[in-house]
Design an enzyme around this catalytic site. Structure first.
Site, PDB file in Angstrom:
ATOM      1  N   SER A 138       0.854  -1.193   0.000  1.00 42.68           N
ATOM      2  CA  SER A 138       0.000   0.000   0.000  1.00 42.68           C
ATOM      3  C   SER A 138       0.886   1.237   0.000  1.00 42.68           C
ATOM      4  CB  SER A 138      -0.857   0.014   1.270  1.00 42.68           C
ATOM      5  OG  SER A 138      -1.543   1.241   1.407  1.00 42.68           O
ATOM      6  N   TYR A 151      -1.803   0.354  10.566  1.00 43.36           N
ATOM      7  CA  TYR A 151      -1.788  -0.110   9.173  1.00 43.36           C
ATOM      8  C   TYR A 151      -0.483   0.300   8.498  1.00 43.36           C
ATOM      9  CZ  TYR A 151      -3.630  -1.005   4.429  1.00 43.36           C
ATOM     10  OH  TYR A 151      -3.840  -1.464   3.148  1.00 43.36           O
TER      11      TYR A 151
HETATM   12  N1  LIG Z   1      -8.709  -0.958  -0.869  1.00 43.76           N
HETATM   13  C1  LIG Z   1      -7.690  -0.147  -0.746  1.00 43.76           C
HETATM   14  O1  LIG Z   1      -7.849   1.105  -0.745  1.00 43.76           O
HETATM   15  C2  LIG Z   1      -6.290  -0.693  -0.665  1.00 43.76           C
HETATM   16  C3  LIG Z   1      -5.245   0.187  -0.943  1.00 43.76           C
HETATM   17  C4  LIG Z   1      -3.928  -0.283  -0.866  1.00 43.76           C
HETATM   18  C5  LIG Z   1      -3.689  -1.589  -0.515  1.00 43.76           C
HETATM   19  N2  LIG Z   1      -4.726  -2.434  -0.230  1.00 43.76           N
HETATM   20  C6  LIG Z   1      -4.380  -3.809   0.143  1.00 43.76           C
HETATM   21  O2  LIG Z   1      -4.875  -4.661  -0.876  1.00 43.76           O
HETATM   22  C7  LIG Z   1      -5.250  -5.920  -0.326  1.00 43.76           C
HETATM   23  C8  LIG Z   1      -6.680  -6.250  -0.729  1.00 43.76           C
HETATM   24  O3  LIG Z   1      -7.518  -5.169  -0.370  1.00 43.76           O
HETATM   25  P1  LIG Z   1      -9.047  -5.110  -0.818  1.00 43.76           P
HETATM   26  O4  LIG Z   1      -9.402  -3.685  -0.959  1.00 43.76           O
HETATM   27  O5  LIG Z   1      -9.291  -6.051  -1.933  1.00 43.76           O
HETATM   28  O6  LIG Z   1      -9.745  -5.611   0.524  1.00 43.76           O
HETATM   29  P2  LIG Z   1     -10.776  -6.786   0.861  1.00 43.76           P
HETATM   30  O7  LIG Z   1     -11.824  -6.868  -0.181  1.00 43.76           O
HETATM   31  O8  LIG Z   1     -11.152  -6.593   2.280  1.00 43.76           O
HETATM   32  O9  LIG Z   1      -9.890  -8.091   0.712  1.00 43.76           O
HETATM   33  C9  LIG Z   1      -9.164  -8.682   1.749  1.00 43.76           C
HETATM   34  C10 LIG Z   1      -8.995 -10.150   1.415  1.00 43.76           C
HETATM   35  O10 LIG Z   1      -8.138 -10.760   2.387  1.00 43.76           O
HETATM   36  C11 LIG Z   1      -8.717 -11.977   2.785  1.00 43.76           C
HETATM   37  N3  LIG Z   1      -8.315 -12.303   4.148  1.00 43.76           N
HETATM   38  C12 LIG Z   1      -8.425 -11.509   5.248  1.00 43.76           C
HETATM   39  N4  LIG Z   1      -8.002 -12.179   6.332  1.00 43.76           N
HETATM   40  C13 LIG Z   1      -7.628 -13.417   5.908  1.00 43.76           C
HETATM   41  C14 LIG Z   1      -7.122 -14.570   6.559  1.00 43.76           C
HETATM   42  N5  LIG Z   1      -6.910 -14.603   7.888  1.00 43.76           N
HETATM   43  N6  LIG Z   1      -6.854 -15.668   5.829  1.00 43.76           N
HETATM   44  C15 LIG Z   1      -7.069 -15.662   4.488  1.00 43.76           C
HETATM   45  N7  LIG Z   1      -7.537 -14.608   3.812  1.00 43.76           N
HETATM   46  C16 LIG Z   1      -7.817 -13.497   4.525  1.00 43.76           C
HETATM   47  C17 LIG Z   1     -10.228 -11.740   2.691  1.00 43.76           C
HETATM   48  O11 LIG Z   1     -10.929 -12.952   2.489  1.00 43.76           O
HETATM   49  P3  LIG Z   1     -11.780 -13.733   3.609  1.00 43.76           P
HETATM   50  O12 LIG Z   1     -12.440 -12.702   4.464  1.00 43.76           O
HETATM   51  O13 LIG Z   1     -12.730 -14.561   2.788  1.00 43.76           O
HETATM   52  O14 LIG Z   1     -10.767 -14.570   4.331  1.00 43.76           O
HETATM   53  C18 LIG Z   1     -10.316 -10.903   1.426  1.00 43.76           C
HETATM   54  O15 LIG Z   1     -10.392 -11.725   0.284  1.00 43.76           O
HETATM   55  C19 LIG Z   1      -5.014  -5.816   1.176  1.00 43.76           C
HETATM   56  O16 LIG Z   1      -3.765  -6.367   1.475  1.00 43.76           O
HETATM   57  C20 LIG Z   1      -5.013  -4.311   1.420  1.00 43.76           C
HETATM   58  O17 LIG Z   1      -4.242  -3.995   2.553  1.00 43.76           O
HETATM   59  C21 LIG Z   1      -6.017  -2.014  -0.312  1.00 43.76           C
END
Ligand SMILES: NC(=O)c1ccc[n+]([C@@H]2O[C@H](COP(=O)([O-])OP(=O)(O)OC[C@H]3O[C@@H](n4cnc5c(N)ncnc54)[C@H](OP(=O)(O)O)[C@@H]3O)[C@@H](O)[C@H]2O)c1
Length: 262
Positions: A138, A151
């Site tokens: 991120s 975070y």
């Molecule tokens: N959205 C943003 O603005 C943003 C910006 C920069 C970086 N990111 C990063 O990008 C990544 C994805 O973000 P996103 O926006 O797609 O968020 P999201 O939709 O909340 O996705 C998070 C994913 O992680 C999985 N997860 C969480 N805990 C887990 C565990 N204990 N074991 C296995 N899987 C787990 C969740 O699946 P389950 O709940 O089904 O396990 C879900 O598929 C993250 O690393 C986040 O920090 C996001």
């Protein structure tokens, strides 16, 4: 050549799900990993990405995943997208359980997956030329912001794993790629961060013209993995145009200055 196979974590929603779709669309075999089996099953029937339910904070689940991957074929790429944020408290008010969760899911899961899958990645690199690890960190890994410390620290920790790993793998044909997105409008990320408060979550994106989408990030992930095997995109920082920096976000339409817009 037979298809390459990627393990995509976080594939039940948002960026991970979009990455699994993008890689399937580009001809990859995909093993889609997350905890929610029902969502993975829907993805599997739609795209052919093989669903594998696992909690990446569980050593036992990771061992079972490794055994499944060993039995079912090579692993050319680890695409670690799973992760997330909890809370927006100041350092002095930080809740230990939130910080622990963020370290578990962003940092320790990355270390566990690398340790568990490197033998398979090395075998794939030996037979097919190269292998990959890709981490979605991120812009929060690069710049602190008030209320972001837990975070910030977790994503910076994950980024440092990628940086150190690239040095440790020097001399081996294994790429280490970091994709660092700014604001991505996915359905669950901010909602989870803010404890399920959907009104507060939508306010975060209010008025922002075209935040990044999960597909935008997935396109970059697919591009990095599909680049020739000798090309390592070390760090790709990507933001919406409206977000010039972590602290500088334009709300309202983007308009060129000094020009009448029809
Ligand atoms: N959205 C943003 O603005 C943003 C910006 C920069 C970086 N990111 C990063 O990008 C990544 C994805 O973000 P996103 O926006 O797609 O968020 P999201 O939709 O909340 O996705 C998070 C994913 O992680 C999985 N997860 C969480 N805990 C887990 C565990 N204990 N074991 C296995 N899987 C787990 C969740 O699946 P389950 O709940 O089904 O396990 C879900 O598929 C993250 O690393 C986040 O920090 C996001």
């Amino acid at each position: 050549m037979a298809s390459r196979r990627a393990v995509v974590t976080g594939a039940s929603s948002g960026i991970g799900e979009a990455a699994a779709r993008a890689l399937r669309g580009a001809g990859w075999d995909v093993v889609a990993v997350a905890r929610r089996a029902d969502r993975l099953a829907a993805l599997e029937s739609e795209t052919g990405a093989v669903a594998y339910a696992a909690d990446l904070t569980s050593e036992a689940d990771i061992s079972a995943l490794v055994a499944f991957l060993d039995e079912s074929g090579p692993v050319h790429s680890l695409v670690h997208v799973a992760g997330g944020a909890r809370g927006t408290e100041r350092v002095e008010d930080g809740r230990a359980e939130d910080w622990q969760w963020m370290f578990e899911v962003n940092v320790l899961s990355a270390q566990r997956l690398v340790a568990a899958l490197l033998p398979q990645l090395r075998r794939a690199a030996a037979s097919d030329g190269h292998a990959d690890t890709l981490f979605v960190t991120s812009t929060a890994a690069q710049t602190a912001y008030a209320g972001g410390a837990g975070y910030n620290a977790a994503k910076a920790g994950e980024a440092m794993i990628a940086h150190a790993l690239r040095l440790e793998l020097n001399g081996e044909p294994i790429r280490v790629v970091e994709v660092a997105p700014g604001m991505v409008h996915t359905p669950e990320f901010t909602l989870n961060r803010l404890g399920g408060d959907s009104v507060a979550a939508e306010r975060v994106y209010e008025g922002v013209e075209a935040p990044l989408t999960a597909d935008d990030v997935a396109d970059v992930i697919a591009y990095a993995l599909n680049a020739p095997g000798h090309v390592n995109l070390d760090l790709i920082t990507m933001r919406p145009v409206a977000q010039s920096a972590q602290h500088l976000l334009a709300r309202g339409p983007l308009r060129p200055r000094g020009v009448d817009v029809a």
